[in-house]
Design an enzyme around this catalytic site. Sequence first.
Site, PDB file in Angstrom:
ATOM      1  N   VAL A  34      10.450 -21.398  20.456  1.00 22.92           N
ATOM      2  CA  VAL A  34      11.174 -20.669  21.662  1.00 22.92           C
ATOM      3  C   VAL A  34      10.237 -20.745  22.651  1.00 22.92           C
ATOM      4  O   VAL A  34       8.819 -20.794  22.700  1.00 22.92           O
ATOM      5  CB  VAL A  34      11.287 -19.102  21.189  1.00 22.92           C
ATOM      6  CG1 VAL A  34      11.400 -18.338  22.487  1.00 22.92           C
ATOM      7  CG2 VAL A  34      12.049 -18.940  20.235  1.00 22.92           C
ATOM      8  N   CYS A  56       4.360 -30.047 -13.104  1.00 23.14           N
ATOM      9  CA  CYS A  56       3.048 -29.395 -12.730  1.00 23.14           C
ATOM     10  C   CYS A  56       2.636 -28.731 -14.129  1.00 23.14           C
ATOM     11  O   CYS A  56       3.106 -27.866 -14.626  1.00 23.14           O
ATOM     12  CB  CYS A  56       3.236 -28.311 -11.837  1.00 23.14           C
ATOM     13  SG  CYS A  56       1.923 -27.045 -11.617  1.00 23.14           S
ATOM     14  N   SER A  60      -1.697  -5.755   8.892  1.00 20.12           N
ATOM     15  CA  SER A  60      -1.502  -4.856   7.625  1.00 20.12           C
ATOM     16  C   SER A  60      -1.546  -3.523   8.067  1.00 20.12           C
ATOM     17  O   SER A  60      -2.134  -3.022   9.174  1.00 20.12           O
ATOM     18  CB  SER A  60      -2.717  -5.010   6.941  1.00 20.12           C
ATOM     19  OG  SER A  60      -2.726  -4.495   5.689  1.00 20.12           O
ATOM     20  N   HIS A 107       1.037  -1.173   0.046  1.00 14.19           N
ATOM     21  CA  HIS A 107       0.237  -0.006   0.008  1.00 14.19           C
ATOM     22  C   HIS A 107       0.811   1.256   0.003  1.00 14.19           C
ATOM     23  O   HIS A 107       1.973   1.295   0.442  1.00 14.19           O
ATOM     24  CB  HIS A 107      -0.829   0.052   1.175  1.00 14.19           C
ATOM     25  CG  HIS A 107      -1.512  -1.278   1.535  1.00 14.19           C
ATOM     26  ND1 HIS A 107      -1.151  -2.049   2.354  1.00 14.19           N
ATOM     27  CD2 HIS A 107      -2.789  -1.717   0.930  1.00 14.19           C
ATOM     28  CE1 HIS A 107      -1.926  -3.117   2.684  1.00 14.19           C
ATOM     29  NE2 HIS A 107      -3.094  -2.913   1.532  1.00 14.19           N
TER      30      HIS A 107
HETATM   31  C1  LIG Z   1      -5.690 -11.523   5.447  1.00 17.00           C
HETATM   32  C2  LIG Z   1      -4.518 -10.776   5.434  1.00 17.00           C
HETATM   33  C3  LIG Z   1      -4.389  -9.826   4.498  1.00 17.00           C
HETATM   34  C4  LIG Z   1      -3.220  -9.096   4.522  1.00 17.00           C
HETATM   35  N1  LIG Z   1      -2.672  -8.328   3.618  1.00 17.00           N
HETATM   36  C5  LIG Z   1      -1.761  -7.341   3.824  1.00 17.00           C
HETATM   37  C6  LIG Z   1      -1.374  -6.587   2.466  1.00 17.00           C
HETATM   38  O1  LIG Z   1      -1.969  -6.906   1.391  1.00 17.00           O
HETATM   39  N2  LIG Z   1      -0.510  -5.754   2.675  1.00 17.00           N
HETATM   40  C7  LIG Z   1       0.438  -5.521   3.889  1.00 17.00           C
HETATM   41  O2  LIG Z   1       1.362  -4.945   3.922  1.00 17.00           O
HETATM   42  N3  LIG Z   1       0.022  -6.520   4.942  1.00 17.00           N
HETATM   43  C8  LIG Z   1      -0.992  -7.416   4.776  1.00 17.00           C
HETATM   44  N4  LIG Z   1      -1.307  -8.112   5.690  1.00 17.00           N
HETATM   45  C9  LIG Z   1      -0.350  -7.900   6.960  1.00 17.00           C
HETATM   46  C10 LIG Z   1       0.864  -8.998   6.740  1.00 17.00           C
HETATM   47  O3  LIG Z   1       0.762 -10.061   6.303  1.00 17.00           O
HETATM   48  C11 LIG Z   1       1.633  -8.904   8.125  1.00 17.00           C
HETATM   49  O4  LIG Z   1       1.790  -7.785   8.627  1.00 17.00           O
HETATM   50  C12 LIG Z   1       3.048  -9.608   8.019  1.00 17.00           C
HETATM   51  O5  LIG Z   1       3.050 -10.790   7.359  1.00 17.00           O
HETATM   52  C13 LIG Z   1       3.506 -10.046   9.369  1.00 17.00           C
HETATM   53  O6  LIG Z   1       4.642 -10.426   9.085  1.00 17.00           O
HETATM   54  P1  LIG Z   1       5.263 -11.158  10.598  1.00 17.00           P
HETATM   55  O7  LIG Z   1       6.702 -11.430  10.207  1.00 17.00           O
HETATM   56  O8  LIG Z   1       5.274 -10.009  11.705  1.00 17.00           O
HETATM   57  O9  LIG Z   1       4.584 -12.310  11.028  1.00 17.00           O
HETATM   58  P2  LIG Z   1       4.376 -13.910  10.380  1.00 17.00           P
HETATM   59  O10 LIG Z   1       4.734 -13.928   9.084  1.00 17.00           O
HETATM   60  O11 LIG Z   1       3.369 -14.502  11.165  1.00 17.00           O
HETATM   61  O12 LIG Z   1       6.055 -14.570  11.119  1.00 17.00           O
HETATM   62  C14 LIG Z   1       5.797 -14.763  12.732  1.00 17.00           C
HETATM   63  C15 LIG Z   1       6.868 -15.997  12.795  1.00 17.00           C
HETATM   64  O13 LIG Z   1       6.984 -16.301  14.221  1.00 17.00           O
HETATM   65  C16 LIG Z   1       7.030 -17.673  14.311  1.00 17.00           C
HETATM   66  N5  LIG Z   1       6.871 -17.922  15.746  1.00 17.00           N
HETATM   67  C17 LIG Z   1       5.893 -17.566  16.460  1.00 17.00           C
HETATM   68  N6  LIG Z   1       5.893 -18.167  17.679  1.00 17.00           N
HETATM   69  C18 LIG Z   1       6.980 -18.856  17.771  1.00 17.00           C
HETATM   70  C19 LIG Z   1       7.939 -19.190  18.644  1.00 17.00           C
HETATM   71  N7  LIG Z   1       7.449 -19.422  20.058  1.00 17.00           N
HETATM   72  N8  LIG Z   1       8.835 -19.811  18.522  1.00 17.00           N
HETATM   73  C20 LIG Z   1       9.601 -19.923  17.291  1.00 17.00           C
HETATM   74  N9  LIG Z   1       9.021 -19.325  16.305  1.00 17.00           N
HETATM   75  C21 LIG Z   1       7.784 -18.621  16.299  1.00 17.00           C
HETATM   76  C22 LIG Z   1       5.960 -18.117  13.264  1.00 17.00           C
HETATM   77  O14 LIG Z   1       5.836 -19.464  13.163  1.00 17.00           O
HETATM   78  C23 LIG Z   1       5.772 -17.311  12.196  1.00 17.00           C
HETATM   79  O15 LIG Z   1       6.703 -17.798  11.165  1.00 17.00           O
HETATM   80  C24 LIG Z   1      -2.293  -9.028   5.776  1.00 17.00           C
HETATM   81  C25 LIG Z   1      -2.684  -9.859   6.835  1.00 17.00           C
HETATM   82  C26 LIG Z   1      -3.523 -10.912   6.700  1.00 17.00           C
HETATM   83  C27 LIG Z   1      -3.984 -11.824   7.689  1.00 17.00           C
END
Ligand SMILES: Cc1cc2nc3c(=O)[nH]c(=O)nc-3n(C[C@H](O)[C@H](O)[C@H](O)COP(=O)(O)OP(=O)(O)OC[C@H]3O[C@@H](n4cnc5c(N)ncnc54)[C@H](O)[C@@H]3O)c2cc1C
Lengths: 523, 421
Positions: free
Chosen positions: A196, A431, A368, A55
């Site tokens: 963790v 595929c 997001s 965005h």
């Molecule tokens: C339906 C939907 C649509 C979205 N669309 C957009 C979009 O179009 N544009 C945008 O900017 N954002 C969007 N978002 C938001 C975006 O996807 C997130 O902000 C982003 O992916 C967050 O990344 P992250 O690395 O914080 O989380 P995650 O990808 O969830 O990574 C966290 C990681 O931590 C690991 N973890 C958790 N607990 C532990 C533990 N105890 N020990 C070891 N590992 C652990 C998990 O396994 C996971 O892999 C959307 C979200 C959703 C749900």
Amino acid sequence: MDELPGRAGVVVIGAGVIGCSIARELTRYTHDVVILDKESDVSSGTSKANNAEVHSGIGEKSGTLKQRLNVRGNQMYDDFVSGLNVDFRRQGLLIVITPRSLPEGLARYSPGFLCDFLNRRVLPRLIVRSGNRKGIPWLTVVDRDEIFRMEPNVTRDAIVGVHDRTYGLVSPYKLTIALAEHAVLNGARLCLDTRVTGIRTEGGAVRAVVTDAGEIECGIVVNAAGVYADEIADMAGAGGFRIHGRKGATLIFDREATREYVKGSVAEFRITGRKKRTSKGGGAMPTLEGNLQLGPTAIEVDDKEDTSISGDEIREIFDRFHYLLPDFPRDSVIAMFSGVRAPSEDEDFIIGASKEVAGFVNVAGMQSPGLASAPAVAEMVMQILHDLGIPRVKRAYFNQARPTPRMFADCERAEQEALIERDRRHGHIVCRCEQVTEADVVNAIHGVVPARSMDAVKRRTRAGMGRCQGGFCTPWISEILARELGVPRHEITKKGPGSELFVGPAKCLLDGASRRDGDGGAV
Amino acid sequence: MSKVRRPDCVVIGGGPAGLAAALAASSAGLDDVLLIERDIELGGILPQCIHDGFGSIVFKETLTGPQYAQRYVDELARTNVEVMLETIVLDLAPDRRITAMNSRDGLVDIEPRSVILAMGCRERTRHQVLLPGYRPAGVITAGAAQRYINIEGLMPGGKVVILGSGDIGLIMARRFTLEGATVEGVYEILDHPGGLTRNIVQCLNDFEIPLHLSHTVTFIHGPGRVEGVTVAAVDRERLPVPGSERHIPCDTLMLSVGLIPENELSKRADLRLDPVTAGPLVDERMETSVDGIFACGNVVNVYDLVDYVTHSAEIAGRGAAERVLEGRPRKAPVTVVPGRNVKYVVPQLVRSFERDIDFYFRVEHPEKAVRMTVKAGGETLGRRKAKMVHPPEMAMIPASVPGGGSEGVRELVVEVAPDAE
Ligand SMILES: Cc1cc2nc3c(=O)[nH]c(=O)nc-3n(C[C@H](O)[C@H](O)[C@H](O)COP(=O)(O)OP(=O)(O)OC[C@H]3O[C@@H](n4cnc5c(N)ncnc54)[C@H](O)[C@@H]3O)c2cc1C
Ligand SMILES: Cc1cc2nc3c(=O)[nH]c(=O)nc-3n(C[C@H](O)[C@H](O)[C@H](O)COP(=O)(O)OP(=O)(O)OC[C@H]3O[C@@H](n4cnc5c(N)ncnc54)[C@H](O)[C@@H]3O)c2cc1C
């Protein structure tokens, strides 16, 4: 994958797009970085199940951290992905104003000419002005004719629109994998299947991260654990915030039926009245490969692992887009997915060094636009880490590029011939929907961050993402995985332990046979 | 690359349709016929159909799938038809140019004088029927399950719920049971079974597997491997009846929810498709809307008996030979319209009435004591009676125009009506 080392300079918890962005940034200054994730592949959490939108920041409330990081992140994106071999395209977003844009109460009790004036004249200018004030360039008002020239399938009710040209799309899981690989190529260690379970502190400072695979001593921890960031922070005593789950489901349509159905992304502008703003996003979006995507929904869930899609959600999406795109091809859905957002109580990002626990950095509430903001989040966290002692000078040797093998389907004819010449396994399509070859799959399995499950192969190659959804390729790919990993075929999983494709070799359920004995690869 | 090949005919797909088409084209006088198959062996879906029930019309005996296929494979070996295995056709242009590929020769260009499409069909997935829930391992289509057990030697599940009562699902209910798995039941959203009666009897009743009509699966529980499904009764609109939900623990949900013609290449070649069958429109010679491209078998519409597949393929093979050897210009076609209680008809077009034509069709709903007719204006060209017609069982009426003249015929109507007598 890497064995859990005994100690590290910095431990990043979570191999989502946020953790991997930070880890990659860190490796410009130090190689002493360890990334941990409980899943068997990177990008297994929310980063694999979102709408891929970068965005511009236009939808975020002024003055919030996420608004600032979103605008900055968007500006940084071209540099952010350069060298990674990841597609990022500024396709633009068309924001459409319709008779439904004004709050219902206002529209009902105001004279028609006033609504018309507001819709036609006031709203588009307000959107542009407010965007410009947030620092977003290239916003233009488009009239009704221009809307249909740009997007012929949009409702005839469209009044006027705003074109947001800095808006882009990126494959979120390919980006996350690329960032992880780039970090690993520059010295970071990645430990998967590692959960963790605690953070050891001493005298108000971080000492070690405790996992189900052992302890790792370290002075700095970055908590990028997505929906579990609150629990991880609590383990260190550096929490006090809550993350709740908000699920979002999306429908994906057959590329053949929907290529060019929308040329860029399209969203309907709605002022929802009193209802508080929640997670951003939503609309009709083309994927980078040309499939139409519609969604997402937004439903509060108690279970942070609730990636299910309910019948009601499917109906809601159909109803919602029935208005904006009156004749979208309802019978061409090829896939549905849902992901869980990680909002904090005040809906903003929580980024900062803990005041209670020295060396502990929270990067939480990354709902997001977390994907769009990732470059700016990494930049901001890096400043915090410098303050915690990570050197400010860049390493002399930093590998700028993350090379990837060429995929057959991405090549022109002459290059395809050269690929087959070099590796005969490129002549074998496994595929058929996405034209992925055996060599593509083998390359994914032996990549820098190796693919060890069906879904991991799918994220890297697209095998199984087409209209038959793995019906044709699963036998081939499970066989290649078994061969390359040297395990029996019935141990191959869809997405890590607990998701085995088979219960055992044939006959394993008959009397006298013990389960899981022998090799099922009978072919 | 190597030089372009220009055979008389290329047959795409080596299942029963492709085999019979190649044989027919060759025996009708084509010298240079090339059969291209992407799998490692010929036979298409048949090698995995180890049950019997094939060939009752063509051979007047019941064979297993592999036996049926082998008869054609053996016969093919006695002709000079060239077979390319492990070769996939990637592209087909409207001018019949073909791009094929294998790991031996790489990309190969072929410019045949005629093409016969025989790529078969694919199975509908859970997403195409919009099945809610998680996306765990253990959700599998019936044909895929059959391939795993019968060809790959792998057991896809131990406790199985089946959604859809199509024939392959029924066959697999029995197969899973014989392999030591438990089949909890078959759930069918319609109020009548999708498969043939003989399969209901032999595959479900004989093994005491319950069939629940007017039921569907409303949720798949996960997230890693299937943990169970929620099933519910449905009302007349096929919507779940609130309060009727039941949770069934299982590790596998097997889907038998329909087959769709494999139409990727048909679309690339710009063939006109029938929205009901999802396959190309064909005429009485099985020629499509594009000159010189023929189609047969399940790529045209999903036939329920392999014998019909073979029959359609023989017509296509002969048609392609005529096209190449005689090269007559094509006449404008007459359309065949589905009339009362007829869902669709194959062929959809007729260009010539010189030969008798067999019209294959499916009814929309079950009906007892009917008269089935093919009419042109007031004239009846063919008729048959039946005690009972069901949607899953294809019906056929042979029709002919005395003298073969078609002047004045605008359209043909195929209809099913209550038998007055
Ligand atoms: C339906 C939907 C649509 C979205 N669309 C957009 C979009 O179009 N544009 C945008 O900017 N954002 C969007 N978002 C938001 C975006 O996807 C997130 O902000 C982003 O992916 C967050 O990344 P992250 O690395 O914080 O989380 P995650 O990808 O969830 O990574 C966290 C990681 O931590 C690991 N973890 C958790 N607990 C532990 C533990 N105890 N020990 C070891 N590992 C652990 C998990 O396994 C996971 O892999 C959307 C979200 C959703 C749900
Ligand atoms: C699971 C199952 C059980 C059945 N049981 C019975 C039964 O009991 N009795 C009965 O009479 N009938 C039965 N049938 C029906 C019968 O088997 C089918 O109607 C018949 O196999 C269809 O023949 P086909 O040649 O059209 O397609 P297929 O047999 O599917 O053959 C198509 C071939 O084309 C190849 N192909 C596709 N695309 C390409 C490409 N691009 N390049 C190269 N090759 C390609 C495929 O690899 C395949 O070999 C069953 C069908 C199925 C699916």
